[in-house]
Design an enzyme around this catalytic site. Structure first.
Site, PDB file in Angstrom:
ATOM      1  N   PRO A   1       0.829  -1.208   0.000  1.00 54.87           N
ATOM      2  CA  PRO A   1       0.000   0.000   0.000  1.00 54.87           C
ATOM      3  C   PRO A   1       0.869   1.266   0.000  1.00 54.87           C
ATOM      4  O   PRO A   1       1.935   1.288   0.621  1.00 54.87           O
ATOM      5  CB  PRO A   1      -0.827  -0.103   1.288  1.00 54.87           C
ATOM      6  CG  PRO A   1      -0.250  -1.199   2.085  1.00 54.87           C
ATOM      7  CD  PRO A   1       0.661  -2.013   1.211  1.00 54.87           C
TER       8      PRO A   1
ATOM      9  N   GLY B   1       2.198   5.047   0.696  1.00 49.61           N
ATOM     10  CA  GLY B   1       2.193   6.076   1.740  1.00 49.61           C
ATOM     11  C   GLY B   1       1.847   5.570   3.123  1.00 49.61           C
ATOM     12  O   GLY B   1       1.243   6.284   3.910  1.00 49.61           O
TER      13      GLY B   1
ATOM     14  N   GLY C   1       4.291   4.073   5.170  1.00 51.48           N
ATOM     15  CA  GLY C   1       5.533   3.862   5.925  1.00 51.48           C
ATOM     16  C   GLY C   1       6.153   2.506   5.664  1.00 51.48           C
ATOM     17  O   GLY C   1       7.038   2.067   6.398  1.00 51.48           O
ATOM     18  N   LEU C   2       5.672   1.820   4.609  1.00 54.85           N
ATOM     19  CA  LEU C   2       6.177   0.474   4.327  1.00 54.85           C
ATOM     20  C   LEU C   2       7.232   0.476   3.222  1.00 54.85           C
ATOM     21  O   LEU C   2       7.656  -0.580   2.762  1.00 54.85           O
ATOM     22  CB  LEU C   2       5.013  -0.455   3.947  1.00 54.85           C
ATOM     23  CG  LEU C   2       3.916  -0.600   5.009  1.00 54.85           C
ATOM     24  CD1 LEU C   2       2.778  -1.487   4.507  1.00 54.85           C
ATOM     25  CD2 LEU C   2       4.479  -1.173   6.305  1.00 54.85           C
ATOM     26  N   GLY C   3       7.611   1.652   2.774  1.00 52.63           N
ATOM     27  CA  GLY C   3       8.693   1.770   1.790  1.00 52.63           C
ATOM     28  C   GLY C   3       8.252   1.497   0.361  1.00 52.63           C
ATOM     29  O   GLY C   3       9.062   1.067  -0.467  1.00 52.63           O
ATOM     30  N   SER C   4       6.962   1.780   0.053  1.00 55.97           N
ATOM     31  CA  SER C   4       6.477   1.425  -1.287  1.00 55.97           C
ATOM     32  C   SER C   4       7.234   2.169  -2.390  1.00 55.97           C
ATOM     33  O   SER C   4       7.578   1.575  -3.411  1.00 55.97           O
ATOM     34  CB  SER C   4       4.969   1.648  -1.413  1.00 55.97           C
ATOM     35  OG  SER C   4       4.688   3.007  -1.488  1.00 55.97           O
ATOM     36  N   SER C   5       7.530   3.464  -2.198  1.00 52.77           N
ATOM     37  CA  SER C   5       8.192   4.204  -3.284  1.00 52.77           C
ATOM     38  C   SER C   5       9.600   3.653  -3.535  1.00 52.77           C
ATOM     39  O   SER C   5      10.003   3.468  -4.689  1.00 52.77           O
ATOM     40  CB  SER C   5       8.222   5.705  -2.993  1.00 52.77           C
ATOM     41  OG  SER C   5       8.964   5.960  -1.824  1.00 52.77           O
ATOM     42  N   ALA C   6      10.326   3.350  -2.449  1.00 54.39           N
ATOM     43  CA  ALA C   6      11.678   2.792  -2.628  1.00 54.39           C
ATOM     44  C   ALA C   6      11.596   1.408  -3.259  1.00 54.39           C
ATOM     45  O   ALA C   6      12.394   1.061  -4.137  1.00 54.39           O
ATOM     46  CB  ALA C   6      12.401   2.714  -1.284  1.00 54.39           C
TER      47      ALA C   6
ATOM     48  N   ASP D   1      15.183   3.476   3.515  1.00 56.83           N
ATOM     49  CA  ASP D   1      14.119   2.731   2.822  1.00 56.83           C
ATOM     50  C   ASP D   1      14.701   1.878   1.701  1.00 56.83           C
ATOM     51  O   ASP D   1      14.399   0.697   1.580  1.00 56.83           O
ATOM     52  CB  ASP D   1      13.058   3.683   2.258  1.00 56.83           C
ATOM     53  CG  ASP D   1      12.152   4.237   3.347  1.00 56.83           C
ATOM     54  OD1 ASP D   1      12.514   4.102   4.535  1.00 56.83           O
ATOM     55  OD2 ASP D   1      11.098   4.808   3.022  1.00 56.83           O
TER      56      ASP D   1
HETATM   57  C1  MEV Z   1      10.886   6.729   6.418  1.00 55.49           C
HETATM   58  O1  MEV Z   1      10.640   5.344   6.198  1.00 55.49           O
HETATM   59  C2  MEV Z   1      11.986   6.918   7.420  1.00 55.49           C
HETATM   60  C3  MEV Z   1      12.280   8.368   7.808  1.00 55.49           C
HETATM   61  O2  MEV Z   1      13.306   8.302   8.809  1.00 55.49           O
HETATM   62  C4  MEV Z   1      12.756   9.178   6.635  1.00 55.49           C
HETATM   63  C5  MEV Z   1      14.152   8.781   6.119  1.00 55.49           C
HETATM   64  O3  MEV Z   1      14.896   8.158   6.840  1.00 55.49           O
HETATM   65  O4  MEV Z   1      14.450   9.163   4.979  1.00 55.49           O
HETATM   66  C6  MEV Z   1      11.086   9.049   8.426  1.00 55.49           C
END
Ligand code: MEV
Length: 323
Positions: free
Chosen positions: A99, A101, A103-108, A150
């Site tokens: 999913p 956005g 925080g699971l790193g989808s864009s990376a 990420d």
């Molecule tokens: C995002 O997954 C992690 C953050 O620390 C941003 C980053 O490290 O670039 C919030």
């Protein structure tokens, strides 16, 4: 991992969870991330005319991508230029179970899969350095000035210790981790969350510096807790990390509610994971059964989705989605 063919090639990546240390990692502190087995695949095929892109978010020529996807089109162009390929005659399909956005790193993960597939299409495999330099183009557009954790985490098969501008180091864990990850269902914009912390730093440098220092120490202790298989200590460290994330202003009511619920349902510790301000939280359990119970309690408490899994060894994570 990447199938080589002259006409069609595949690149894959998985999602990630930051166990401890997000945000502080942007300021040079360490962080620990673990692989999370939601997958993304990029399939590159020969075709004619302009480079066509297909995904759940956008389908069409790469030159007409919406502004928010500019990083992806730049990443494709730079990678092809490096590989000596003309900017035409390809169809790229992204098939992602991660999913966006949250925080699971989808864009990376999309960018890693993409770069791997383009290299594979040319019969090559990128070195870590090549992979990161092209993925960084997409990540910089998506997140401003990312730490790089990420892309390191989504391309690693085991938990990693990460420090900005250093090689990621595999982290040894003594015994399996039982992890619950739950989605608030709200998109968390990492770029905004990182920017908020930066503004807070400018306003209250001493207070923020103290939090960042504390997080750095928590990450250090977490590495030892993992090494010693001390899951009770690790749970407390997750809780302490969450206190500092609240003080940095990146948690919110929805995340706090799920975190509290997880603790009441028997979690050893719980915190947000990734950028925060929406997105996902994680909880540590003392058994797979306990993780299952926590996960279903979180669903009852309004989580949009919840997964739980056990890491059987350093590299393999099996997950189960609770509907
Ligand atoms: C995002 O997954 C992690 C953050 O620390 C941003 C980053 O490290 O670039 C919030």
């Amino acid at each position: 991992m990447n199938r080589v063919s002259t006409r069609k090639a595949l690149g894959e990546a998985h999602s990630k969870l930051i166990l401890v240390g997000e945000h502080a990692v942007v300021y040079g502190k360490p962080a620990i991330a673990i692989p999370f087995p939601l997958k993304v695949r990029s399939i590159v095929e020969e075709s004619s005319g302009n480079i066509m892109f297909e995904s759940a978010v956008y389908t069409g020529p790469i030159d007409s991508m919406p502004m928010r996807m500019k990083g992806i089109s730049e990443c494709i162009k730079e990678t092809l230029h490096y590989l000596g390929k003309p900017l035409e005659g390809l169809r790229i399909r992204i098939d992602s179970a991660i999913p966006l956005g949250r925080g699971l790193g989808s864009s990376a993960a999309v960018a890693v899969a993409l770069v791997r597939s383009l290299f594979s299409f040319c019969g090559q495999e990128p070195s870590q350095r090549e992979l990161f330099s092209f993925v960084q183009i997409a990540e910089t557009h998506a997140h401003g000035k990312p730490s790089g954790i990420d892309m390191a985490a989504v391309s690693s098969e085991c938990p990693i210790w990460f420090e900005r501008e250093k090689e990621p180091i595999p982290v040894k864990t003594n015994g399996p981790l039982y992890i619950v990850a739950s989605d608030t269902g709200r998109i968390g914009d990492t770029r905004i969350a990182v920017e908020n912390v930066r503004k807070r730093y400018l306003l209250e440098p001493e207070k923020v510096e103290k939090s960042l220092e504390k997080i750095g120490k928590i990450v250090d202790e977490a590495k030892n807790a993992l090494l010693n298989g001390d899951m009770y200590l690790l749970g407390q460290l997750l809780n302490r990390n969450q206190e500092e994330l609240i003080s940095l202003g990146v948690s919110d009511d929805g995340l706090n509610r799920l975190i509290e619920r997880a603790r009441n349902a028997g979690a050893l510790g719980a915190k947000l994971t990734g950028g925060g301000l929406g997105g996902c939280m994680i909880a540590l359990a003392d058994s797979l059964e306990s993780a299952r119970i926590i996960s279903s309690e979180l669903m009852k408490s309004g989580a949009f989705r919840s997964w739980y899994f056990s890491s059987q060894d350093d590299s393999l994570y099996a997950s189960q989605e609770v509907k």
